[in-house]
Scaffold this motif. Structure first.
Motif, PDB file in Angstrom:
ATOM      1  N   PRO A  40       4.025  -2.095   4.341  1.00 15.07           N
ATOM      2  CA  PRO A  40       4.469  -2.870   3.187  1.00 15.07           C
ATOM      3  C   PRO A  40       4.882  -2.006   1.998  1.00 15.07           C
ATOM      4  CG  PRO A  40       2.141  -3.318   3.708  1.00 15.07           C
ATOM      5  CD  PRO A  40       2.632  -2.309   4.680  1.00 15.07           C
ATOM      6  N   ALA A  41       5.810  -2.536   1.233  1.00 12.99           N
ATOM      7  CA  ALA A  41       6.256  -1.883   0.002  1.00 12.99           C
ATOM      8  C   ALA A  41       6.285  -2.935  -1.100  1.00 12.99           C
ATOM      9  CB  ALA A  41       7.627  -1.274   0.196  1.00 12.99           C
ATOM     10  N   PRO A  42       5.709  -2.666  -2.219  1.00 11.80           N
ATOM     11  CA  PRO A  42       4.990  -1.433  -2.522  1.00 11.80           C
ATOM     12  C   PRO A  42       3.697  -1.358  -1.714  1.00 11.80           C
ATOM     13  CG  PRO A  42       4.704  -2.995  -4.314  1.00 11.80           C
ATOM     14  CD  PRO A  42       5.672  -3.610  -3.350  1.00 11.80           C
ATOM     15  N   TYR A  43       3.273  -0.133  -1.433  1.00 13.53           N
ATOM     16  CA  TYR A  43       2.066   0.107  -0.653  1.00 13.53           C
ATOM     17  C   TYR A  43       0.920   0.373  -1.622  1.00 13.53           C
ATOM     18  CZ  TYR A  43      -0.845   1.548   3.266  1.00 13.53           C
ATOM     19  OH  TYR A  43      -1.834   1.625   4.211  1.00 13.53           O
ATOM     20  N   LEU A  44      -0.047  -0.530  -1.619  1.00 17.39           N
ATOM     21  CA  LEU A  44      -1.190  -0.433  -2.522  1.00 17.39           C
ATOM     22  C   LEU A  44      -2.325   0.348  -1.874  1.00 17.39           C
ATOM     23  CD1 LEU A  44      -1.239  -4.157  -3.731  1.00 17.39           C
ATOM     24  CD2 LEU A  44      -0.003  -2.209  -4.724  1.00 17.39           C
ATOM     25  N   ARG A  45      -3.177   0.929  -2.685  1.00 19.01           N
ATOM     26  CA  ARG A  45      -4.294   1.725  -2.170  1.00 19.01           C
ATOM     27  C   ARG A  45      -5.206   0.889  -1.279  1.00 19.01           C
ATOM     28  NH1 ARG A  45      -8.298   3.870  -0.502  1.00 19.01           N
ATOM     29  NH2 ARG A  45      -9.151   5.866  -1.117  1.00 19.01           N
ATOM     30  N   GLU A  46      -5.395  -0.378  -1.629  1.00 17.65           N
ATOM     31  CA  GLU A  46      -6.279  -1.246  -0.835  1.00 17.65           C
ATOM     32  C   GLU A  46      -5.735  -1.452   0.583  1.00 17.65           C
ATOM     33  OE1 GLU A  46      -5.111  -5.711  -2.225  1.00 17.65           O
ATOM     34  OE2 GLU A  46      -5.644  -4.283  -3.820  1.00 17.65           O
ATOM     35  N   TYR A  47      -4.414  -1.362   0.756  1.00 17.84           N
ATOM     36  CA  TYR A  47      -3.843  -1.503   2.096  1.00 17.84           C
ATOM     37  C   TYR A  47      -4.324  -0.383   3.013  1.00 17.84           C
ATOM     38  CZ  TYR A  47      -0.446  -4.715  -0.082  1.00 17.84           C
ATOM     39  OH  TYR A  47       0.161  -5.744  -0.761  1.00 17.84           O
ATOM     40  N   ALA A  48      -4.468   0.808   2.483  1.00 17.15           N
ATOM     41  CA  ALA A  48      -4.942   1.935   3.294  1.00 17.15           C
ATOM     42  C   ALA A  48      -6.372   1.686   3.765  1.00 17.15           C
ATOM     43  CB  ALA A  48      -4.844   3.232   2.509  1.00 17.15           C
ATOM     44  N   ASP A  49      -7.216   1.173   2.876  1.00 22.72           N
ATOM     45  CA  ASP A  49      -8.593   0.856   3.256  1.00 22.72           C
ATOM     46  C   ASP A  49      -8.631  -0.218   4.345  1.00 22.72           C
ATOM     47  OD1 ASP A  49      -9.766   2.647   1.379  1.00 22.72           O
ATOM     48  OD2 ASP A  49      -9.464   1.160  -0.211  1.00 22.72           O
ATOM     49  N   GLU A  50      -7.815  -1.262   4.169  1.00 22.80           N
ATOM     50  CA  GLU A  50      -7.745  -2.338   5.161  1.00 22.80           C
ATOM     51  C   GLU A  50      -7.228  -1.820   6.497  1.00 22.80           C
ATOM     52  OE1 GLU A  50      -5.253  -5.305   3.347  1.00 22.80           O
ATOM     53  OE2 GLU A  50      -6.709  -5.688   1.752  1.00 22.80           O
ATOM     54  N   PHE A  51      -6.238  -0.942   6.457  1.00 27.80           N
ATOM     55  CA  PHE A  51      -5.670  -0.374   7.672  1.00 27.80           C
ATOM     56  C   PHE A  51      -6.736   0.389   8.463  1.00 27.80           C
ATOM     57  CE2 PHE A  51      -3.737   3.389   9.700  1.00 27.80           C
ATOM     58  CZ  PHE A  51      -2.958   2.747  10.661  1.00 27.80           C
ATOM     59  N   VAL A  52      -7.518   1.192   7.786  1.00 29.41           N
ATOM     60  CA  VAL A  52      -8.573   1.959   8.452  1.00 29.41           C
ATOM     61  C   VAL A  52      -9.569   1.010   9.122  1.00 29.41           C
ATOM     62  CG1 VAL A  52     -10.546   3.488   8.032  1.00 29.41           C
ATOM     63  CG2 VAL A  52      -8.313   4.011   7.014  1.00 29.41           C
TER      64      VAL A  52
END
Length: 188
Positions: A40-52
């Motif tokens: 997704p764009a914009p890519y938010l920091r919380e997306y990285a946590d959810e992805f992990v």
């Protein structure tokens, strides 16, 4: 199935962890990743946590097998086999961070993942698919070099990180195919 760690001459492929979230976030600020992938764009920091968190859950259910690509201990990208749904097929997907591009990392990581995918009895894979947005020449060159056979262009099939639909290329590799580079009917 537990997450599997794969090694190549230069790379370690292992499940992304919470300590990778900042590096994932940083890499996903690159406009090319949002343009050519579903990130997704914009890519938010919380997306990285959810992805992990999602990656670990998907390994547990064996619906996706996703690895962080590590070069000299640093995150260089992501790679995975997606849509492992008892069909005997999966989709190979990857992205490489901007500083790591142009060094053969996607190909090297893909070779390890392909070998693992076709040799893992639990998956019973017969076919791998590669898909990319029309115009993603670097990804297409990687797939061609891995021995994928070009199958065509699918109209308005892919949605990028901005939600825009576009045409996509598709290629496949069967477990019985040799893995020599292939000629494709598109200009690369």
């Amino acid at each position: 199935m537990l997450p599997v760690v794969l090694h190549t001459a230069r790379l370690e492929l292992s499940i992304p962890t919470a300590s990778d979230a900042q590096a994932i976030y940083d890499a996903c600020q690159d406009p090319a990743i949002a343009h050519f992938t579903t990130v997704p764009a914009p890519y938010l920091r919380e997306y990285a946590d959810e992805f992990v968190t999602q990656t670990a859950a998907r390994w547990d259910e064996l619906s996706h097998a996703t690895w962080a690509i590590r070069l000299d201990g640093a995150l260089a990208g992501m790679i995975g086999l997606h849509d492992l749904r008892e069909t005997g097929s999966a989709e190979l997907g990857f992205w490489v961070s901007a500083p790591a591009r142009g060094r053969g990392i996607a190909r090297e990581a893909s070779e390890a993942v392909i070998e693992w995918g076709f040799s893992t009895e639990e998956l019973e894979l017969v076919r791998l698919e590669w898909r990319a947005a029309v115009g993603n020449i670097a990804s297409a060159r990687t797939a061609r070099a891995l021995g994928f056979r070009f199958e065509g262009t699918l109209r308005s099939v892919l949605r990028n990180g901005h939600g825009e639909r576009g045409d996509g290329w598709i290629a496949s590799l069967l477990a019985t195919d040799d893995r020599t580079p292939q000629e494709w009917p598109i200009a690369l």
